[in-house]
Write a protein that holds these residues in place. Structure first.
Motif, PDB file in Angstrom:
ATOM      1  N   ILE A 218       0.823  -1.213   0.000  1.00  0.00           N
ATOM      2  CA  ILE A 218       0.000   0.000   0.000  1.00  0.00           C
ATOM      3  C   ILE A 218       0.853   1.258   0.000  1.00  0.00           C
ATOM      4  N   GLU A 219       2.094   1.131   0.460  1.00  0.00           N
ATOM      5  CA  GLU A 219       2.979   2.293   0.509  1.00  0.00           C
ATOM      6  C   GLU A 219       3.315   2.831  -0.875  1.00  0.00           C
ATOM      7  N   SER A 220       3.096   2.026  -1.924  1.00  0.00           N
ATOM      8  CA  SER A 220       3.437   2.450  -3.277  1.00  0.00           C
ATOM      9  C   SER A 220       2.317   3.233  -3.950  1.00  0.00           C
ATOM     10  N   MET A 221       1.157   3.367  -3.299  1.00  0.00           N
ATOM     11  CA  MET A 221       0.041   4.102  -3.896  1.00  0.00           C
ATOM     12  C   MET A 221       0.339   5.597  -3.922  1.00  0.00           C
ATOM     13  N   SER A 222      -0.080   6.264  -4.987  1.00  0.00           N
ATOM     14  CA  SER A 222       0.114   7.709  -5.081  1.00  0.00           C
ATOM     15  C   SER A 222      -0.765   8.423  -4.059  1.00  0.00           C
ATOM     16  N   LEU A 223      -0.416   9.664  -3.761  1.00  0.00           N
ATOM     17  CA  LEU A 223      -1.188  10.441  -2.787  1.00  0.00           C
ATOM     18  C   LEU A 223      -2.615  10.668  -3.269  1.00  0.00           C
ATOM     19  N   ASP A 224      -2.815  10.822  -4.578  1.00  0.00           N
ATOM     20  CA  ASP A 224      -4.167  11.013  -5.111  1.00  0.00           C
ATOM     21  C   ASP A 224      -5.034   9.781  -4.871  1.00  0.00           C
ATOM     22  N   VAL A 225      -4.470   8.626  -5.114  1.00  0.00           N
ATOM     23  CA  VAL A 225      -5.228   7.385  -4.889  1.00  0.00           C
ATOM     24  C   VAL A 225      -5.464   7.175  -3.394  1.00  0.00           C
ATOM     25  N   GLN A 226      -4.507   7.574  -2.571  1.00  0.00           N
ATOM     26  CA  GLN A 226      -4.675   7.459  -1.122  1.00  0.00           C
ATOM     27  C   GLN A 226      -5.872   8.262  -0.637  1.00  0.00           C
ATOM     28  N   VAL A 227      -6.115   9.430  -1.236  1.00  0.00           N
ATOM     29  CA  VAL A 227      -7.278  10.248  -0.867  1.00  0.00           C
ATOM     30  C   VAL A 227      -8.564   9.472  -1.118  1.00  0.00           C
ATOM     31  N   LYS A 228      -8.665   8.830  -2.286  1.00  0.00           N
ATOM     32  CA  LYS A 228      -9.866   8.061  -2.621  1.00  0.00           C
ATOM     33  C   LYS A 228     -10.021   6.843  -1.712  1.00  0.00           C
ATOM     34  N   LEU A 229      -8.908   6.215  -1.376  1.00  0.00           N
ATOM     35  CA  LEU A 229      -8.969   5.064  -0.487  1.00  0.00           C
ATOM     36  C   LEU A 229      -9.456   5.483   0.898  1.00  0.00           C
ATOM     37  N   LEU A 230      -8.989   6.638   1.376  1.00  0.00           N
ATOM     38  CA  LEU A 230      -9.429   7.132   2.682  1.00  0.00           C
ATOM     39  C   LEU A 230     -10.933   7.351   2.692  1.00  0.00           C
ATOM     40  N   ARG A 231     -11.458   7.943   1.628  1.00  0.00           N
ATOM     41  CA  ARG A 231     -12.904   8.168   1.551  1.00  0.00           C
ATOM     42  C   ARG A 231     -13.658   6.846   1.555  1.00  0.00           C
ATOM     43  N   LEU A 232     -13.137   5.873   0.793  1.00  0.00           N
ATOM     44  CA  LEU A 232     -13.787   4.558   0.743  1.00  0.00           C
ATOM     45  C   LEU A 232     -13.812   3.909   2.131  1.00  0.00           C
ATOM     46  N   LEU A 233     -12.713   4.000   2.848  1.00  0.00           N
ATOM     47  CA  LEU A 233     -12.637   3.411   4.186  1.00  0.00           C
ATOM     48  C   LEU A 233     -13.615   4.082   5.141  1.00  0.00           C
ATOM     49  N   GLN A 234     -13.789   5.386   5.018  1.00  0.00           N
ATOM     50  CA  GLN A 234     -14.632   6.119   5.939  1.00  0.00           C
ATOM     51  C   GLN A 234     -16.118   5.975   5.610  1.00  0.00           C
ATOM     52  N   GLU A 235     -16.463   5.994   4.323  1.00  0.00           N
ATOM     53  CA  GLU A 235     -17.869   6.025   3.929  1.00  0.00           C
ATOM     54  C   GLU A 235     -18.382   4.699   3.387  1.00  0.00           C
ATOM     55  N   ARG A 236     -17.509   3.794   3.078  1.00  0.00           N
ATOM     56  CA  ARG A 236     -17.868   2.474   2.545  1.00  0.00           C
ATOM     57  C   ARG A 236     -18.715   2.606   1.275  1.00  0.00           C
ATOM     58  N   VAL A 237     -18.288   3.508   0.391  1.00  0.00           N
ATOM     59  CA  VAL A 237     -18.899   3.646  -0.929  1.00  0.00           C
ATOM     60  C   VAL A 237     -17.776   3.773  -1.944  1.00  0.00           C
ATOM     61  N   VAL A 238     -18.083   3.420  -3.212  1.00  0.00           N
ATOM     62  CA  VAL A 238     -17.114   3.581  -4.290  1.00  0.00           C
ATOM     63  C   VAL A 238     -17.803   4.269  -5.454  1.00  0.00           C
ATOM     64  N   GLU A 239     -17.076   5.115  -6.134  1.00  0.00           N
ATOM     65  CA  GLU A 239     -17.592   5.807  -7.321  1.00  0.00           C
ATOM     66  C   GLU A 239     -16.682   5.498  -8.486  1.00  0.00           C
ATOM     67  N   ARG A 240     -17.243   4.872  -9.517  1.00  0.00           N
ATOM     68  CA  ARG A 240     -16.429   4.531 -10.680  1.00  0.00           C
ATOM     69  C   ARG A 240     -15.951   5.799 -11.385  1.00  0.00           C
ATOM     70  N   LEU A 241     -14.776   5.713 -12.012  1.00  0.00           N
ATOM     71  CA  LEU A 241     -14.280   6.840 -12.797  1.00  0.00           C
ATOM     72  C   LEU A 241     -15.286   7.180 -13.890  1.00  0.00           C
ATOM     73  N   GLY A 242     -15.602   8.451 -14.017  1.00  0.00           N
ATOM     74  CA  GLY A 242     -16.558   8.881 -15.035  1.00  0.00           C
ATOM     75  C   GLY A 242     -17.994   8.666 -14.641  1.00  0.00           C
ATOM     76  N   GLY A 243     -18.240   8.202 -13.435  1.00  0.00           N
ATOM     77  CA  GLY A 243     -19.613   7.962 -12.983  1.00  0.00           C
ATOM     78  C   GLY A 243     -20.022   8.912 -11.876  1.00  0.00           C
ATOM     79  N   ASN A 244     -21.321   8.970 -11.597  1.00  0.00           N
ATOM     80  CA  ASN A 244     -21.861   9.830 -10.550  1.00  0.00           C
ATOM     81  C   ASN A 244     -22.520   9.042  -9.431  1.00  0.00           C
TER      82      ASN A 244
END
Length: 464
Positions: free
Chosen positions: A249-275
């Motif tokens: 996990i240490e190799s993930m970029s900071l941008d991807v880490q932001v999305k992972l943090l949101r997923l961990l906190q809210e337990r939702v995922v949003e596909r790229l290009g989706g709403n």
């Protein structure tokens, strides 16, 4: 849809007046009940370990009580089923008892008779489920010992921590060097959890190109980027209902880490290009070979993500810290390899055991497993680092410390290697080393070694 585990009695009778009267009796006794007018579809709604009992009339339109009994017991033969019979149905009820019904009540019956039978059935059900849970725990413990071989204190502690965490919903951060067995631990956490029937999805973040990592993890909609012609389900969504293991996990970029943090906190995922926000029922197990706290201090890893992941950390000890496990692990992997290749198993010689104990295992369990495979194939037991070469045959006088000191160290290592093997008595260890028992005791005192560490028993008649 499954029936709530808090329901203690499912009552089935097509007569609404009798169903209401019996429901009232059970409810006044403090029991949580679910009254039903028909039996069809009940089995599909009951999980195998549902903690209640079923009370059913025998004669009903559609599925009758005997058919229900057969269907329920095909799913769980130990589920108590109580049958209600009319006067003319007693022979039928006897047949049902032979088929496994817990009890039958002949109409008209007293309320106390129903309550007594239900309470006894519930007590039996609790006992059955307690025993089932104990057998499962013992089975899981044996399975865990087979997966994570070793009796060193650090491995005993690791297995205990895995057993405690597996049944929880907590996300886990696994810390361990390369080759230490991080995915083995992640799979054990999944297989011993309530998610064992769900997917286990493993992904190595370090092996993903930066250009595809977000699409791989989060998925994308058609047209999200050039070349995205159709919808792709990401790994997080694919793991819904199960476990996602995210290695390196240490190799993930900071941008991807932001999305992972949101997923961990809210337990939702949003596909790229989706709403659309897609809810997830998922457990995240992350793994790293780096110190994430240090990486956060250096700005290479988000501190908020580190603290979010570090709730339930599991540290896998490197093999050099579990020296007493090296021989057990080696023999385990060598025996597996011999069986796989259809070859007779080989016995480690004392010099080889000493070599394995001296080695520092920079590649950890993965390196040891490869060495065991070569050994099983009859190839030379050659290890990589120079420290081990002393035991492999490098002349003792060529290494630092002088001849006398090196001889002493080698003797201690050789004895320690034999102690690490399974022996029933001091006598058997002495015989394996080819020395008198009194000499062995003297050398144990000299080198500060103990039989207590080996599991061998020192009987009075073992002493010269």
């Amino acid at each position: 849809m499954t029936i709530d585990s808090r329901i203690q009695v499912v009552l089935i009778d097509d007569d609404p007046h009798l169903r209401q009267a019996l429901s009232q009796t059970l409810d006044l006794a403090g029991l949580k009940i679910l009254p039903l007018a028909e039996a069809k579809g009940l089995a599909a709604q009951l999980e195998r370990d549902w903690p209640g009992v079923v009370v059913s009339d025998i004669r009903m339109p559609g599925m009758d009580g005997l058919e229900l009994l057969t269907e329920l017991h095909a799913q769980d033969p130990e589920l108590p089923v109580l049958l209600i019979t009319g006067h003319g149905d007693v022979p039928l009820a006897v047949q049902a008892m032979r088929a496994g019904a817990y009890d039958f009540l002949e109409k008209p019956f007293a309320s106390d008779a129903l309550l007594d039978s239900v309470r006894r059935a519930l007590a039996l059900r609790r006992l059955v489920l307690d025993n089932r849970s104990l057998r499962l725990a013992l089975s899981d413990r044996n399975e865990l010992s087979a997966r994570l071989v070793g009796q060193s204190p650090s491995m005993l502690r690791l297995r205990e921590q895995i057993g405690a965490l597996a049944a929880t919903k907590a996300d886990v951060l696994i810390l361990g060097e390369t080759g230490a067995g991080k995915e083995v631990v992640a799979r054990a956490l999944h297989d011993l959890s309530n998610r064992r029937n769900g997917p286990f999805v493993a992904i190595n973040a370090g092996a993903l190109a930066e250009s595809v990592v977000e699409s791989e993890l989060f998925g994308h909609e058609p047209g999200a980027f050039t070349g995205a012609q159709k919808r792709r389900i990401g790994k997080f969504e694919f793991a819904n209902g199960g476990t996602l293991f995210l290695d390196e996990i240490e190799s993930m970029s900071l941008d991807v880490q932001v999305k992972l943090l949101r997923l961990l906190q809210e337990r939702v995922v949003e596909r790229l290009g989706g709403n659309q926000l897609i809810p997830l029922d998922i457990r995240i197990i992350a793994a790293t070979k780096e110190d994430l706290r240090q990486a956060a201090d250096q700005g290479r890893f988000r501190a908020d993500l580190y603290y979010r992941l570090n709730v339930a950390p599991l540290r896998i000890p490197p093999l050099r810290e579990r020296g007493e496990d090296a021989l057990m692990l080696f023999q385990h992997f060598a025996d597996e390899a011999s069986a796989r290749h259809g070859l007779p198993p080989h016995e480690l010689q004392p010099g080889q055991r000493a070599l394995l104990l001296r080695h520092t295992w920079p590649g950890n369990v993965r390196e040891l497993q490869n060495a065991a495979e070569r050994f099983a194939l009859g190839l030379e037991l050659a290890l990589d680092n120079s420290e081990s070469s002393h035991a492999a045959g490098t002349p003792v006088e060529m290494v630092s410390g002088g001849l006398s000191e090196q001889v002493e160290n080698f003797e201690k290592t050789l004895i320690a290697a034999e102690l690490a093997r399974s022996h029933s008595s001091v006598r058997s260890v002495a015989e394996a080393l080819g020395i008198p028992r009194k000499t062995l005791h003297d050398k144990l005192r000299k080198h500060g070694l103990s039989f207590a560490d080996s599991g061998a028993s020192a009987h009075p008649d073992d002493l010269d």
